[in-house]
Design a protein around this motif. Structure first.
Motif, short mmCIF file in Angstrom:
data_model
loop_
_atom_site.label_atom_id
_atom_site.label_comp_id
_atom_site.label_asym_id
_atom_site.label_seq_id
_atom_site.Cartn_x
_atom_site.Cartn_y
_atom_site.Cartn_z
N VAL A 1 58.00 49.06 20.29
CA VAL A 1 58.56 47.95 21.29
C VAL A 1 58.50 48.14 22.48
CG1 VAL A 1 60.81 47.06 20.49
CG2 VAL A 1 59.60 48.28 18.83
N LEU A 2 59.63 48.87 23.31
CA LEU A 2 59.80 48.61 24.32
C LEU A 2 58.02 48.39 25.78
CD1 LEU A 2 62.30 51.57 24.86
CD2 LEU A 2 62.37 49.24 24.58
N GLN A 3 57.37 49.38 24.66
CA GLN A 3 55.70 49.19 25.60
C GLN A 3 55.72 47.52 25.52
OE1 GLN A 3 53.85 51.62 23.05
NE2 GLN A 3 53.28 53.69 24.87
N THR A 4 55.93 47.73 24.67
CA THR A 4 55.32 45.32 24.75
C THR A 4 56.31 44.76 25.74
OG1 THR A 4 56.93 45.11 22.60
CG2 THR A 4 54.52 45.45 22.40
N GLU A 5 57.37 45.22 26.05
CA GLU A 5 58.77 43.92 26.38
C GLU A 5 57.63 44.49 28.38
OE1 GLU A 5 62.59 43.84 25.40
OE2 GLU A 5 62.09 44.56 23.41
N TYR A 6 57.76 45.76 28.34
CA TYR A 6 57.90 46.39 29.76
C TYR A 6 56.52 47.39 29.84
CZ TYR A 6 62.22 45.33 29.73
OH TYR A 6 64.24 45.08 29.35
N PRO A 7 55.31 46.28 29.98
CA PRO A 7 54.13 47.54 30.01
C PRO A 7 53.81 48.26 31.02
CG PRO A 7 53.40 45.08 29.80
CD PRO A 7 54.41 45.17 29.69
N GLU A 8 55.03 47.81 32.49
CA GLU A 8 54.35 48.03 34.01
C GLU A 8 55.00 49.23 34.14
OE1 GLU A 8 56.25 45.71 32.64
OE2 GLU A 8 57.91 45.91 33.86
N LYS A 9 56.03 49.72 32.75
CA LYS A 9 56.95 50.80 32.94
C LYS A 9 56.61 52.47 31.90
CE LYS A 9 60.98 48.73 34.21
NZ LYS A 9 62.86 48.51 34.26
N ARG A 10 56.93 53.44 32.51
CA ARG A 10 56.90 54.14 31.93
C ARG A 10 57.17 55.39 31.07
NH1 ARG A 10 56.50 59.40 34.07
NH2 ARG A 10 55.08 60.98 33.01
N PHE A 11 56.58 55.18 29.83
CA PHE A 11 57.04 56.00 28.40
C PHE A 11 56.54 57.00 28.32
CE2 PHE A 11 58.00 51.42 28.48
CZ PHE A 11 59.92 51.33 28.09
N VAL A 12 57.44 58.10 28.50
CA VAL A 12 56.16 60.22 28.28
C VAL A 12 56.55 59.58 26.57
CG1 VAL A 12 56.96 62.20 28.51
CG2 VAL A 12 58.24 60.59 30.22
N GLY A 13 55.77 60.08 26.23
CA GLY A 13 54.96 60.13 25.13
C GLY A 13 56.24 61.40 24.20
N SER A 14 55.84 60.48 22.82
CA SER A 14 56.56 61.85 21.46
C SER A 14 55.63 60.58 20.75
CB SER A 14 57.58 62.07 21.56
OG SER A 14 58.36 61.60 21.07
N CYS A 15 55.08 61.73 19.40
CA CYS A 15 54.23 60.58 18.85
C CYS A 15 55.13 61.06 17.28
CB CYS A 15 53.26 60.81 18.53
SG CYS A 15 52.50 59.12 17.42
N THR A 16 56.43 60.62 17.07
CA THR A 16 57.14 61.11 15.91
C THR A 16 57.25 59.93 15.07
OG1 THR A 16 58.79 62.14 17.69
CG2 THR A 16 58.85 62.88 15.82
N LEU A 17 56.65 59.74 13.43
CA LEU A 17 56.46 58.82 13.11
C LEU A 17 57.87 59.39 11.97
CD1 LEU A 17 52.93 57.89 12.64
CD2 LEU A 17 54.62 56.72 13.82
N CYS A 18 58.57 58.14 11.69
CA CYS A 18 59.15 58.51 10.08
C CYS A 18 58.33 58.21 8.81
CB CYS A 18 60.76 57.44 10.32
SG CYS A 18 61.33 57.43 8.35
N LYS A 19 57.67 59.34 8.46
CA LYS A 19 56.95 58.08 7.23
C LYS A 19 57.75 57.32 6.69
CE LYS A 19 57.74 62.72 4.17
NZ LYS A 19 57.87 62.99 3.83
N TYR A 20 58.91 57.35 6.18
CA TYR A 20 59.51 55.95 4.78
C TYR A 20 59.46 55.10 5.37
CZ TYR A 20 61.26 60.41 3.40
OH TYR A 20 60.85 62.34 2.75
N MET A 21 59.67 54.89 7.33
CA MET A 21 59.76 53.02 7.61
C MET A 21 58.19 53.21 7.76
SD MET A 21 63.18 52.66 8.19
CE MET A 21 64.69 52.62 9.05
N LYS A 22 57.32 54.11 8.60
CA LYS A 22 56.31 53.89 7.55
C LYS A 22 55.35 53.59 6.75
CE LYS A 22 55.85 53.25 13.28
NZ LYS A 22 57.11 53.53 13.41
#
Ligand code: 13P
Ligand code: SF4
Length: 339
Positions: free
Chosen positions: A274-295
């Motif tokens: 969500v934040l990448q779409t709003e602030y493409p110029e900012k940096r978000f240090v990655g962690s790819c932790t998905l909730c299998k239920y929400m997804k």
């Protein structure tokens, strides 16, 4: 209604872990017929779609009428004039919408009914605990079934758990089912000089319990100036190292109001999307932790439940459970409004 270019403009900055998961303009074009059909069906049935901040970006940006954390979505469910509520999240959130709107049709499009917190405790467990702790006020996290809520006194969400437990007059509290959140509450209150007698159940969120305090140290060391945001379902040793602790919407709003350039969010990675779409110029240090239920929520399943909901998709509660659980949720709204 969005065009292919408009949808692509919203989604092109989302990076869900690997280049294979990025949205191309062609992919956005392929999503459009389903999105348009869902929009038609929403108008036909006077339906709204509520979507949690963690669900897939094509749902958040393609069809959702309201997005938010569990507290914000409960308020949206309480306030809607629609006849049908499609709740793209996890089943207990759709149940909460039904508790608040027994006369409306509430549909859960998610074929995966789980959440490790809601699955951790049953109504029978709470009945047994109430006998064991007769002097305690039973406080349940919103991540519980309607039957469990029906046995509790006050519901809380991650956005108000600290303030509600502090405000409850009884010093004997049983908090369930999230043990880590409970420990965070105890530390928060102790830091304010408040010592309540808080008993805890032993549930955890499998997504948030994964984070270790070493990872926070590592990210801080390698990313000078990074701001670290943590959900209160994480371990206390992780929460204690955070610059900000709050609900999913709390975290989104914190980043929106921050002048910082880089962030690390210890929560389900949909929020970073969500934040990448709003602030493409900012940096978000990655962690790819998905909730299998929400997804497990998908546009296809939303379309299917609007066209032909199966009995299992439609939330039904006994009047007794609905009324008792409503008292528990209303106690939350009253305590929040009193603050
Ligand atoms: P929020 O209420 O903060 O959105 O949390 C819900 C949840 O399930 C977090 O794992
Ligand atoms: Fe449940 Fe954890 Fe998923 Fe939230 S992230 S829905 S608490 S399993």
């Amino acid at each position: 209604m969005a065009t292919q270019e408009e949808l692509y403009e919203k989604l092109r900055h989302v990076k869900v872990g690997s280049p294979l998961c990025e949205f191309t303009e062609e992919h956005c074009g392929q999503l459009l017929p389903t999105i348009r059909r869902i929009e038609e069906l929403k108008r036909e049935h006077n339906a709204v779609i509520l979507a949690h901040n963690y669900v897939a970006p094509e749902i958040l940006y393609g069809v959702a009428d309201f997005t938010g954390d569990s507290y914000g979505l409960s308020k949206a469910a309480k306030g809607t004039s629609a006849d049908v509520i499609v709740f793209a999240a996890v089943r207990f959130m759709a149940e909460t919408a039904k508790i608040l709107n027994p006369e409306k049709t509430v549909i859960n499009p998610n074929p995966n009914p789980g959440c490790t917190l809601a699955d951790a405790i049953t109504a029978e467990d709470v009945a047994r605990l109430r006998e064991q702790f007769p002097d305690h006020t039973f406080v349940c996290y919103i991540n519980t079934t309607a039957e469990v809520k029906a046995y509790c006194d006050v519901c809380v969400t991650s956005s108000n758990v600290y303030q509600i437990i502090e405000a409850i007059e009884n010093d004997n509290i049983y908090f369930l089912p999230d043990r880590l959140m409970g420990l965070n509450v105890i530390h928060h209150l102790q830091a304010k000089g408040i010592n309540k007698n808080i008993e805890l159940f032993n549930g955890t969120c499998y997504v948030h319990e994964e984070y270790e305090s070493d990872s926070v140290d590592f990210v801080r060391k390698n990313n000078p100036g990074v701001e670290i945001l943590v959900h209160p379902e994480c371990k206390p040793e992780v929460v204690q190292k955070a610059d900000y602790v709050g609900s999913t919407t709390g975290m989104l709003n914190h980043v929106r109001g921050s002048g910082n350039e880089s962030f690390f969010l210890l929560t389900e990675c949909g929020l970073t999307g969500v934040l990448q779409t709003e602030y493409p110029e900012k940096r978000f240090v990655g962690s790819c932790t998905l909730c299998k239920y929400m997804k497990s929520n998908s546009l296809q399943d939303i379309l299917q439940v609007l066209e032909r909901p199966r009995a299992a998709d439609v939330i039904e509660l006994s009047p007794e459970v609905q009324q008792k659980a409503l008292r528990c949720i209303e106690a939350m709204f009253e305590l929040v409004e009193k603050q």
